[in-house]
Design an enzyme around this catalytic site. Structure first.
Site, mmCIF file in Angstrom:
data_model
loop_
_atom_site.group_PDB
_atom_site.id
_atom_site.type_symbol
_atom_site.label_atom_id
_atom_site.label_comp_id
_atom_site.label_asym_id
_atom_site.label_seq_id
_atom_site.Cartn_x
_atom_site.Cartn_y
_atom_site.Cartn_z
ATOM 1 N N HIS A 1 -3.152 3.296 -4.448
ATOM 2 C CA HIS A 1 -2.549 2.808 -3.192
ATOM 3 C C HIS A 1 -1.144 2.249 -3.441
ATOM 4 O O HIS A 1 -0.758 1.242 -2.836
ATOM 5 C CB HIS A 1 -3.432 1.741 -2.553
ATOM 6 C CG HIS A 1 -4.647 2.291 -1.866
ATOM 7 N ND1 HIS A 1 -4.587 3.013 -0.701
ATOM 8 C CD2 HIS A 1 -5.966 2.214 -2.193
ATOM 9 C CE1 HIS A 1 -5.807 3.363 -0.331
ATOM 10 N NE2 HIS A 1 -6.664 2.895 -1.219
ATOM 11 N N ASP B 1 0.862 -1.178 0.000
ATOM 12 C CA ASP B 1 0.000 0.000 0.000
ATOM 13 C C ASP B 1 0.897 1.226 0.000
ATOM 14 O O ASP B 1 2.111 1.120 -0.203
ATOM 15 C CB ASP B 1 -0.945 -0.005 1.207
ATOM 16 C CG ASP B 1 -2.316 0.586 0.869
ATOM 17 O OD1 ASP B 1 -2.375 1.791 0.544
ATOM 18 O OD2 ASP B 1 -3.305 -0.151 0.927
ATOM 19 N N GLU C 1 -10.051 2.722 -4.874
ATOM 20 C CA GLU C 1 -9.709 4.099 -4.510
ATOM 21 C C GLU C 1 -8.541 4.656 -5.327
ATOM 22 O O GLU C 1 -7.609 5.252 -4.786
ATOM 23 C CB GLU C 1 -9.399 4.178 -3.004
ATOM 24 C CG GLU C 1 -10.595 3.813 -2.153
ATOM 25 C CD GLU C 1 -10.332 3.929 -0.663
ATOM 26 O OE1 GLU C 1 -11.272 4.226 0.082
ATOM 27 O OE2 GLU C 1 -9.178 3.708 -0.238
#
Length: 646
Positions: free
Chosen positions: A285, A211, A363
């Site tokens: 990410h 991440d 995201e």
């Protein structure tokens, strides 16, 4: 003299009675999680002998089962536990007999079992060793809580109730996810987490390995990923609101798993019949990857990027989408990206035996893509009309790379946007909509909605829980149903819960956030829907809290704490309502700054705080015993909640 002898005998008799009372007080009621498909109790019991013999049909195949039983039964009892082959005589003399069906019995499948406890002994029968393992877990849950201790416990009657159980899972995919990127967890911590989840018949460990905050898996062909990408700043406080630090501040927090570590964890999980799903986040990410290899970015200046440490102002979630201040994405228009991912997935696929690799996809901020000439050129060349289609173009290429390594792909439900890649499975997290859509497209789906399965959410009121932006109480988690209305059930493979660790710094807090809510998810993916019952489940949860006390595993006692609701009375003034998830609790309160107990006023109706009261203090009791935590609720906090209501 006779009087002395009589008194000595009487004293011994009383002492023996008191000892027996202490022994039998530790017998446990039948409280199995997840609830079995069929259970019949006959009313008798079986006592473990001081020499426990386990008979097995195949010492190699059943070794994980016999190893588990030897440790779990031998350590707390102090008894000798031995294993032997099954024969006419040895089978009859055995305490516990393990049997594998020569012909598979429906509907046990690969993970079901039959467990028989009689006054003469125990028999576990299954089609496969996995079923024997789950039968062994249920067997242990029939015993007193002290069986979970890691040291010998004296004066316990090791009794099992006589039962007949037939049990098998509702779904093949029963998962828990642990994020080790936001905060690094040592190999031993990961193994402890896997051990705990396997005890409740979870069989899939989703390992979130990369991440923005850290790259945790060694990729030998890309050494910078762990040399630079695995470390960030050592910050303590509220993640997401940390102050910025100088660029040259020492970056010593974090770590990574060597490939040897990975292999050890995979074997550890295999011995507990748990598969491991590795996740490599892309294209969003991905700051740890971009900081390590800036050539995979679209954005000039990426060579100055550092791994994120939880500083404020990184991303904003707006009505029009995600706005990023730093480009944490891999570039879909850059061939270096695909060469990079080919190297990554070559090594990941070689390490992990599980058929799926998780490729993230959630995201992904398009902020910098909109500024990129390379992305604009890609859109023109490939006739892409939106940035969602740009991500879909990326995902489809990644799917081909992963498929070429002999693996299937699963990703978060954003991979549906712009067109779903052929053969990709969907993990639905933004509610249930993505899962429903995935099944309509005839793709496999794993349900993991925030509504029921996000274990990073608060478990009670924010005045006592570590603060996060949302709340998920146990009774809500128990409402999880893996097949939403209008979904095609044929494509639902199961479900899971996820523990993101922005605010989770260590294993003890990971345990606190996981249990007891993971009990609810376990029962939702194992037990038939018709057998679920909140009142009975809550009683079993309390029984398993005692087991966790014996095992020194942390859990949240939030179900014993009240919820607070701010409402307006007829005059528009603050009215305070309180309620508990557990029905048989009483709430006692004070407004005078003192600490209430059961001799204080008991809550029976909504409260109007006195004019000058600053705090409401509450505690819950069951009868005469305090059971909840002492909670201090500022009246001003409730007043603000009232003012923010529509």
């Amino acid at each position: 003299m006779l009087f002395v002898i009589v008194m000595k005998k009487l004293t011994l008799l009383i002492a023996a009675s008191l000892w027996a009372a202490g022994v039998f007080a530790q017998q446990a009621p039948i409280a199995i999680i997840p609830q079995p498909v069929q259970l019949t109790a006959s009313g008798g019991s079986f006592t473990l002998p001081s020499s426990i013999r386990i008979a097995t049909p195949d010492a190699v195949k059943t070794k994980p089962v016999t190893d588990f039983l030897q440790k779990r039964l031998g350590t707390p009892t102090g008894y000798a536990v031995t294993t032997q082959g099954i024969g006419v005589k040895t089978g009859e003399l055995a305490t516990i007999v393990l049997r594998l069906n020569a012909k598979k019995a429906a509907p046990l499948g690969n993970e079901g079992y039959q467990l028989s406890v009689t006054p003469q002994g125990v028999t576990i029968t299954a089609n496969e060793p996995a079923g024997l393992f789950y039968g062994a877990q249920t067997l242990v849950q029939l015993m007193p809580p002290a069986i979970e201790s890691n040291v010998a416990v004296p004066n316990v009657a090791w009794l099992l109730p006589a039962v007949e159980i037939t049990d098998y899972p509702r779904y093949a995919w029963r998962g828990l996810m642990l994020d080790v990127s936001r905060h690094f967890f040592k190999k031993e911590d990961v193994e402890a987490y896997i051990d705990q989840m396997s005890r409740y018949k979870f069989n899939l460990f989703h390992w979130h390995l990369t991440d923005d905050e850290g790259w945790r898996i060694e990729i030998k062909s890309l050494p910078n990923l762990t040399k630079k990408g695995a470390y960030n700043l050592d910050k303590t406080g509220e993640f997401g609101n940390f102050s910025p630090e100088p660029a040259d501040a020492p970056r010593t927090a974090g770590g990574f798993y060597t490939q040897e570590d990975i292999k050890e964890v995979i074997q550890y999980a295999k011995d507990r019949f748990v598969n491991i799903l590795p996740e490599i986040e892309a294209p969003g990410h991905s700051l740890a990857a971009v900081a390590s290899y800036p050539e995979i970015s679209c954005t000039p200046g990426a060579d100055k990027y550092q791994v994120r440490s939880g500083e404020t102002g990184f991303m904003e979630w707006t009505d029009s989408g995600i706005v990023a201040t730093i480009d944490n994405t891999m570039c879909p228009a850059n061939e270096n990206t695909y060469k990079f991912l080919d190297k990554v997935f070559t090594e990941v696929a070689a390490l992990f035996p599980f058929e799926y690799i998780h490729i993230g996809g959630d995201e992904c901020a398009k902020t910098f893509w909109k500024k990129s000439e390379a992305i604009t050129a890609l859109m023109k060349k490939e006739h892409l009309t939106s940035y969602e289609e740009v991500q879909s173009y990326f995902e489809k290429r990644v799917v081909k790379i992963v498929n070429a390594k002999g693996k299937k792909v699963i990703g978060w439900d954003e991979i549906l946007e712009g067109g779903l890649a052929p053969g990709a499975a969907v993990m639905s997290w933004r509610g249930e909509k993505g899962g429903v859509e995935g099944t309509r497209l005839k793709h496999d789906v794993v349900m993991s909605p925030t509504t029921y399965g996000y274990l990073d959410y608060m478990q009670g009121d924010e005045v006592i829980e570590p603060h996060v932006y949302a709340t998920l109480r146990l009774n809500k988690a128990y409402q999880f149903e893996p097949v939403p209305d209008s979904a095609d059930a044929a494509y639902i493979r199961g479900g899971q819960a996820n523990l993101w660790t922005e605010q989770v710094y260590n294993l003890r807090h990971a345990e606190y956030m996981t249990w007891p809510r993971a009990f609810a998810i376990s029962e939702s993916v194992w037990t038939p829907k018709a057998l679920k019952n909140w009142d009975l489940f809550e009683t079993r949860v309390e029984a398993h809290m005692k087991r966790f006390d014996s095992a020194n595993v942390k859990y949240a006692p939030s179900i014993f704490d009240p919820s607070f609701t701010a409402k307006k009375d007829a005059d528009g003034k603050l009215l305070i309502e309180m309620a508990t998830e557990v029905k048989d609790l009483d709430i006692y309160y004070s407004f005078d700054n003192s600490f209430p107990d059961r001799f204080y006023p008991k809550y029976t109706a909504p409260l109007v705080p006195p004019k000058d009261a600053k705090v409401l203090k509450v505690i819950t009791y069951r009868g005469t015993q305090p059971i909840g935590r002492m909670i201090t609720m500022p009246v001003a906090t409730l007043q603000k909640r009232l003012e923010h209501q529509p």
